[in-house]
Each structure stands twice: as C-alpha cells, then as structure tokens.
Design an enzyme around this catalytic site. Structure first.
Site, PDB file in Angstrom:
ATOM      1  N   GLU A 107      70.217  22.561  39.992  1.00 37.34           N
ATOM      2  CA  GLU A 107      70.890  23.544  39.117  1.00 37.34           C
ATOM      3  C   GLU A 107      72.524  23.778  39.406  1.00 37.34           C
ATOM      4  O   GLU A 107      72.767  23.650  40.497  1.00 37.34           O
ATOM      5  CB  GLU A 107      70.143  24.799  38.763  1.00 37.34           C
ATOM      6  CG  GLU A 107      70.705  25.615  37.777  1.00 37.34           C
ATOM      7  CD  GLU A 107      70.844  25.267  36.420  1.00 37.34           C
ATOM      8  OE1 GLU A 107      71.617  24.291  36.220  1.00 37.34           O
ATOM      9  OE2 GLU A 107      70.669  25.931  35.540  1.00 37.34           O
ATOM     10  N   ASP A 111      72.564  32.569  37.173  1.00 34.37           N
ATOM     11  CA  ASP A 111      73.536  33.701  36.381  1.00 34.37           C
ATOM     12  C   ASP A 111      72.694  34.899  36.156  1.00 34.37           C
ATOM     13  O   ASP A 111      71.992  35.515  37.116  1.00 34.37           O
ATOM     14  CB  ASP A 111      74.360  33.467  35.394  1.00 34.37           C
ATOM     15  CG  ASP A 111      75.410  34.272  34.624  1.00 34.37           C
ATOM     16  OD1 ASP A 111      75.941  35.080  35.874  1.00 34.37           O
ATOM     17  OD2 ASP A 111      75.585  34.311  33.493  1.00 34.37           O
ATOM     18  N   ASP A 167      81.433  24.251  32.861  1.00 32.63           N
ATOM     19  CA  ASP A 167      82.229  24.508  31.783  1.00 32.63           C
ATOM     20  C   ASP A 167      82.708  25.749  31.073  1.00 32.63           C
ATOM     21  O   ASP A 167      81.892  26.802  31.343  1.00 32.63           O
ATOM     22  CB  ASP A 167      81.896  23.727  30.535  1.00 32.63           C
ATOM     23  CG  ASP A 167      80.600  24.402  29.934  1.00 32.63           C
ATOM     24  OD1 ASP A 167      79.793  24.684  30.591  1.00 32.63           O
ATOM     25  OD2 ASP A 167      80.655  24.670  28.492  1.00 32.63           O
TER      26      ASP A 167
HETATM   27  P1  IMP Z   1      71.410  31.808  33.352  1.00 25.84           P
HETATM   28  O1  IMP Z   1      70.241  31.504  32.504  1.00 25.84           O
HETATM   29  O2  IMP Z   1      72.067  33.062  32.787  1.00 25.84           O
HETATM   30  O3  IMP Z   1      71.133  32.087  34.574  1.00 25.84           O
HETATM   31  O4  IMP Z   1      72.488  30.818  33.232  1.00 25.84           O
HETATM   32  C1  IMP Z   1      72.321  29.704  33.376  1.00 25.84           C
HETATM   33  C2  IMP Z   1      73.454  28.670  32.820  1.00 25.84           C
HETATM   34  O5  IMP Z   1      74.518  29.534  32.227  1.00 25.84           O
HETATM   35  C3  IMP Z   1      74.156  27.842  33.662  1.00 25.84           C
HETATM   36  O6  IMP Z   1      73.237  26.705  33.947  1.00 25.84           O
HETATM   37  C4  IMP Z   1      75.353  27.545  33.225  1.00 25.84           C
HETATM   38  O7  IMP Z   1      75.320  26.444  32.409  1.00 25.84           O
HETATM   39  C5  IMP Z   1      75.763  28.689  32.503  1.00 25.84           C
HETATM   40  N1  IMP Z   1      76.622  29.511  33.414  1.00 25.84           N
HETATM   41  C6  IMP Z   1      76.222  30.784  33.979  1.00 25.84           C
HETATM   42  N2  IMP Z   1      77.306  31.551  34.705  1.00 25.84           N
HETATM   43  C7  IMP Z   1      78.134  30.458  34.277  1.00 25.84           C
HETATM   44  C8  IMP Z   1      79.737  30.470  34.818  1.00 25.84           C
HETATM   45  O8  IMP Z   1      80.177  31.323  35.738  1.00 25.84           O
HETATM   46  N3  IMP Z   1      80.352  29.358  34.479  1.00 25.84           N
HETATM   47  C9  IMP Z   1      79.740  28.481  33.483  1.00 25.84           C
HETATM   48  N4  IMP Z   1      78.642  28.331  33.007  1.00 25.84           N
HETATM   49  C10 IMP Z   1      78.047  29.255  33.631  1.00 25.84           C
HETATM   50 MG    MG Z   2      77.182  25.570  30.829  1.00 25.90          MG
END
Ligand code: IMP
Ligand code: MG
Length: 186
Positions: A107, A111, A167
């Site tokens: 991955e 986040d 991105d």
């Molecule tokens: P989560 O489900 O909130 O953990 O987010 C995961 C997805 O959100 C990642 O695979 C990224 O595609 C996107 N994402 C989270 N933080 C960032 C960031 O700082 N920059 C770009 N994409 C992010």
């Molecule tokens: Mg993304």
C-alpha cells in the site's frame, strides 16, 4: 477539482520535498531484504492497491529475492479535496484465488486506516496461507480505525502528501519524491 493549466500552477502546488528519491531507494532496499528473509525462499503473492501503490510496487518487487507473483486490486477512497469521505469501494478485484498463497499487501499510505481495514478483512475471509501488510507511508495521527501495518517504511506527521504514486486530483503521481502538497490557493 484541481485547476492546473500550466507547469507554473503544477509546481506551485509542490510545497517542499519531505522524502527524497535517495531515501526512498534506501528504505526499499531494506524492506525488500526484510521481506525476502522472512519468507525464507517460499513463494509469495504481492498485492498492490491501485492506483497509489503502483510506483512503490514496481520498485519493491525488484528488491525482493524470493519467487513472487504480483496481483492488483483497485480500492477507491473518495475524497473531497484532501479530506477523506470515509467511503471505500473495491472497483477491481484480484484475479487469483489466494487460498494457496502467502500474501503481502503493498500500500502507498495508511491514513484513517479504513481502506486497509476493509481490504484485509476481505482477503482474510478467502483463507490465504498468511497475510502481511507493507506500506510506504504511515500517518498514525489520523487513524480512525485501529490498524497497524507489519512494515511501514516511513512514519510522517499529518501532511497531505503527493508524489511517488500519491495524487491530489489525479496529478503528481509522477514525481519521483514525496512532497507536501500546498493547500493554499496562490
Ligand atoms: P485511508 O483509508 O484513510 O487509510 O486512506 C488510504 C488512501 O487514501 C490511500 O491509499 C491514498 O490513496 C489516500 N490518501 C491518504 N492520505 C493521503 C495523502 O496524504 N496524499 C495522497 N493520498 C492520500
Ligand atoms: Mg489516492
């Protein structure tokens, strides 16, 4: 969403480099060795979560020395600008039946943790021989669900970052480094 009509506007959005190409290369070399050592010659399946992890996957797989297959899944987390909406959708599934594989999910960033939490639950229900998660970046301050990767190459503060596959509005994936995104309008 992002209005980028010129190279000047593109460059203005890159606030500062936080992880250089060289630092990424070094960390991948180490992670590749750690993964290769832990499987001790057994074959593995690397599963990359598109689109963000495509660059990391390409470099990581070349730092791994055990026999490995690759697979892709597309998980979309919907964003309003740089804020996650909390909706995760699997838009493309793996083609492999993973029940005979040691799976390593690759991955780009963790986040809130929602994407991997969902993906891991789904893949575990298919009974792989084992399942591990490696992430290039970890933003633990932003976690909304309890999730820890087996390997995280870099832990970063709560910045919105771009580059090396990541991105904003589909741009910046081609930067060879990780940079902080400039959220200001001018
Ligand atoms: P989560 O489900 O909130 O953990 O987010 C995961 C997805 O959100 C990642 O695979 C990224 O595609 C996107 N994402 C989270 N933080 C960032 C960031 O700082 N920059 C770009 N994409 C992010
Ligand atoms: Mg993304």
């Amino acid at each position: 969403m992002l209005n980028i009509d010129s190279i000047e506007e593109f460059e203005k959005k890159i606030k500062r480099v936080i992880i250089t190409e060289e630092e990424i290369k070094e960390a991948i070399k180490k992670a590749g060795k750690q993964i290769s050592d832990s499987y001790d010659g057994r074959p593995i399946l690397l599963v990359s979560i598109l689109k963000g992890a495509f660059v990391f996957m390409a470099d990581l797989c070349r730092a791994i020395t055990v026999p490995c297959e690759i697979g892709f899944m597309c998980a979309k987390s919907y964003y309003n600008g740089t804020v996650s909406s909390g909706v995760v959708k699997i838009t493309m599934d793996l083609e492999q039946d993973i029940s005979n594989y040691h799976v390593v999910i690759v991955e780009d960033i963790i986040d809130t943790g929602r994407t991997l939490n969902d993906v891991v639950k789904m893949l575990k229900s298919r009974n792989p021989l084992s399942l591990k998660v490696v992430t290039l970046l970890d933003k633990p301050d932003r976690r909304l669900v309890d999730f820890t990767a087996d390997i995280a190459l870099f832990t970063i503060p709560d910045y919105f970052v771009i580059g090396y596959g990541l991105d904003c509005g589909e741009y910046f994936r081609n930067l060879p480094y990780i940079a902080e995104f400039n959220e200001e309008d001018n």
